[in-house]
Motif scaffolding. Structure first.
Motif, PDB file in Angstrom:
ATOM      1  N   GLU A   7       0.680  -1.122   0.053  1.00  0.00           N
ATOM      2  CA  GLU A   7      -0.043  -0.054   0.005  1.00  0.00           C
ATOM      3  C   GLU A   7       0.938   1.286  -0.017  1.00  0.00           C
ATOM      4  O   GLU A   7       1.706   1.276   0.844  1.00  0.00           O
ATOM      5  CB  GLU A   7      -1.026  -0.009   1.184  1.00  0.00           C
ATOM      6  CG  GLU A   7      -1.756   1.286   1.411  1.00  0.00           C
ATOM      7  CD  GLU A   7      -2.642   1.446   0.474  1.00  0.00           C
ATOM      8  OE1 GLU A   7      -2.536   2.726  -0.206  1.00  0.00           O
ATOM      9  OE2 GLU A   7      -3.760   0.584   0.159  1.00  0.00           O
ATOM     10  N   ASP A   8       0.507   2.354  -0.841  1.00  0.00           N
ATOM     11  CA  ASP A   8       1.747   3.333  -0.996  1.00  0.00           C
ATOM     12  C   ASP A   8       1.162   4.572  -0.076  1.00  0.00           C
ATOM     13  O   ASP A   8       1.873   5.448   0.026  1.00  0.00           O
ATOM     14  CB  ASP A   8       1.623   3.658  -2.436  1.00  0.00           C
ATOM     15  CG  ASP A   8       0.323   4.215  -3.074  1.00  0.00           C
ATOM     16  OD1 ASP A   8      -0.591   3.473  -2.947  1.00  0.00           O
ATOM     17  OD2 ASP A   8       0.435   5.202  -3.523  1.00  0.00           O
ATOM     18  N   ILE A   9      -0.089   4.437   0.503  1.00  0.00           N
ATOM     19  CA  ILE A   9      -0.598   5.591   1.228  1.00  0.00           C
ATOM     20  C   ILE A   9      -0.538   5.196   2.483  1.00  0.00           C
ATOM     21  O   ILE A   9      -0.962   4.247   3.228  1.00  0.00           O
ATOM     22  CB  ILE A   9      -2.303   5.747   1.088  1.00  0.00           C
ATOM     23  CG1 ILE A   9      -2.385   6.335  -0.555  1.00  0.00           C
ATOM     24  CG2 ILE A   9      -2.667   6.912   1.800  1.00  0.00           C
ATOM     25  CD1 ILE A   9      -3.670   6.358  -0.955  1.00  0.00           C
ATOM     26  N   ASP A  10       0.396   6.007   3.289  1.00  0.00           N
ATOM     27  CA  ASP A  10       0.927   5.825   4.669  1.00  0.00           C
ATOM     28  C   ASP A  10      -0.383   5.419   5.619  1.00  0.00           C
ATOM     29  O   ASP A  10      -0.284   4.564   6.498  1.00  0.00           O
ATOM     30  CB  ASP A  10       1.814   6.780   5.257  1.00  0.00           C
ATOM     31  CG  ASP A  10       3.202   6.691   4.595  1.00  0.00           C
ATOM     32  OD1 ASP A  10       3.500   5.733   4.053  1.00  0.00           O
ATOM     33  OD2 ASP A  10       4.093   7.741   4.664  1.00  0.00           O
ATOM     34  N   SER A  11      -1.214   6.287   5.827  1.00  0.00           N
ATOM     35  CA  SER A  11      -2.299   6.252   6.634  1.00  0.00           C
ATOM     36  C   SER A  11      -3.258   5.023   6.356  1.00  0.00           C
ATOM     37  O   SER A  11      -3.652   4.461   7.292  1.00  0.00           O
ATOM     38  CB  SER A  11      -3.358   7.608   6.451  1.00  0.00           C
ATOM     39  OG  SER A  11      -3.923   7.625   5.321  1.00  0.00           O
ATOM     40  N   VAL A  12      -3.455   4.737   4.995  1.00  0.00           N
ATOM     41  CA  VAL A  12      -4.143   3.215   4.858  1.00  0.00           C
ATOM     42  C   VAL A  12      -3.175   2.107   5.087  1.00  0.00           C
ATOM     43  O   VAL A  12      -3.692   1.136   6.030  1.00  0.00           O
ATOM     44  CB  VAL A  12      -4.443   3.277   3.375  1.00  0.00           C
ATOM     45  CG1 VAL A  12      -5.223   1.986   2.984  1.00  0.00           C
ATOM     46  CG2 VAL A  12      -5.322   4.208   2.745  1.00  0.00           C
ATOM     47  N   CYS A  13      -2.055   2.054   4.816  1.00  0.00           N
ATOM     48  CA  CYS A  13      -1.054   1.038   5.346  1.00  0.00           C
ATOM     49  C   CYS A  13      -1.237   0.991   6.970  1.00  0.00           C
ATOM     50  O   CYS A  13      -1.041  -0.309   7.387  1.00  0.00           O
ATOM     51  CB  CYS A  13       0.368   1.479   5.131  1.00  0.00           C
ATOM     52  SG  CYS A  13       1.518   0.083   5.110  1.00  0.00           S
ATOM     53  N   CYS A  14      -1.124   2.289   7.678  1.00  0.00           N
ATOM     54  CA  CYS A  14      -1.080   1.968   9.006  1.00  0.00           C
ATOM     55  C   CYS A  14      -2.449   1.385   9.632  1.00  0.00           C
ATOM     56  O   CYS A  14      -2.251   0.539  10.183  1.00  0.00           O
ATOM     57  CB  CYS A  14      -0.826   3.360   9.471  1.00  0.00           C
ATOM     58  SG  CYS A  14      -0.808   3.515  11.442  1.00  0.00           S
ATOM     59  N   ALA A  15      -3.462   2.007   8.971  1.00  0.00           N
ATOM     60  CA  ALA A  15      -4.907   1.262   9.470  1.00  0.00           C
ATOM     61  C   ALA A  15      -4.946  -0.241   9.244  1.00  0.00           C
ATOM     62  O   ALA A  15      -5.528  -0.671  10.075  1.00  0.00           O
ATOM     63  CB  ALA A  15      -5.978   2.121   8.670  1.00  0.00           C
ATOM     64  N   VAL A  16      -4.711  -0.586   7.918  1.00  0.00           N
ATOM     65  CA  VAL A  16      -4.544  -1.910   7.748  1.00  0.00           C
ATOM     66  C   VAL A  16      -3.561  -2.889   8.676  1.00  0.00           C
ATOM     67  O   VAL A  16      -3.956  -3.801   9.120  1.00  0.00           O
ATOM     68  CB  VAL A  16      -4.120  -2.360   6.248  1.00  0.00           C
ATOM     69  CG1 VAL A  16      -4.153  -3.820   5.979  1.00  0.00           C
ATOM     70  CG2 VAL A  16      -5.084  -1.745   5.248  1.00  0.00           C
TER      71      VAL A  16
END
Length: 117
Positions: A7-16
């Motif tokens: 995942e390239d979007i940090d906030s999405v990666c962190c949430a996942v």
């Protein structure tokens, strides 16, 4: 299960990552591009890959999923997308599961844990 998140979007990666760790999974690696995901798949050998479709660079998530599936027919990839990708396209690329963004945590949990069998 051991999971690679692509995942390239940090906030999405962190949430996942937080959600999957809460559900008891181990995040063995994260990647921001398809090229990086291929390298990390080879070294980390995860049980499951959670793969975004739209990423920077020359390789999207469907292409990366297809390459992983060719290299390892036992690979289990969950395609995670907010784009126009359909479940049919994801499965044709080799995905074992499909989740659309925005998603409920229960959907992500079911997709990943459903691959444990």
């Amino acid at each position: 299960m051991r999971v690679l998140i692509v995942e390239d979007i940090d906030s999405v990666c962190c949430a996942v990552r937080m959600a999957l760790e809460f559900f008891g999974h181990e995040i063995v690696e994260t990647a921001r591009s398809g090229e990086e995901a291929l390298q990390k798949y080879q070294t980390a050998r995860p049980d499951v890959v959670v793969m975004d479709v739209k990423m920077p660079g020359g390789m999207d998530g469907l292409t990366c999923t297809s390459l992983i599936a060719r290299q390892d027919p036992q690979a289990r990839v969950v395609v995670l997308t907010a784009g126009r990708t359909t479940e049919t396209q994801a499965r044709a690329a080799g995905a074992a599961a499909f989740v659309e963004k925005p998603f409920e945590l229960a959907q992500l949990r079911q997709a990943v844990q459903g691959l444990a069998a």
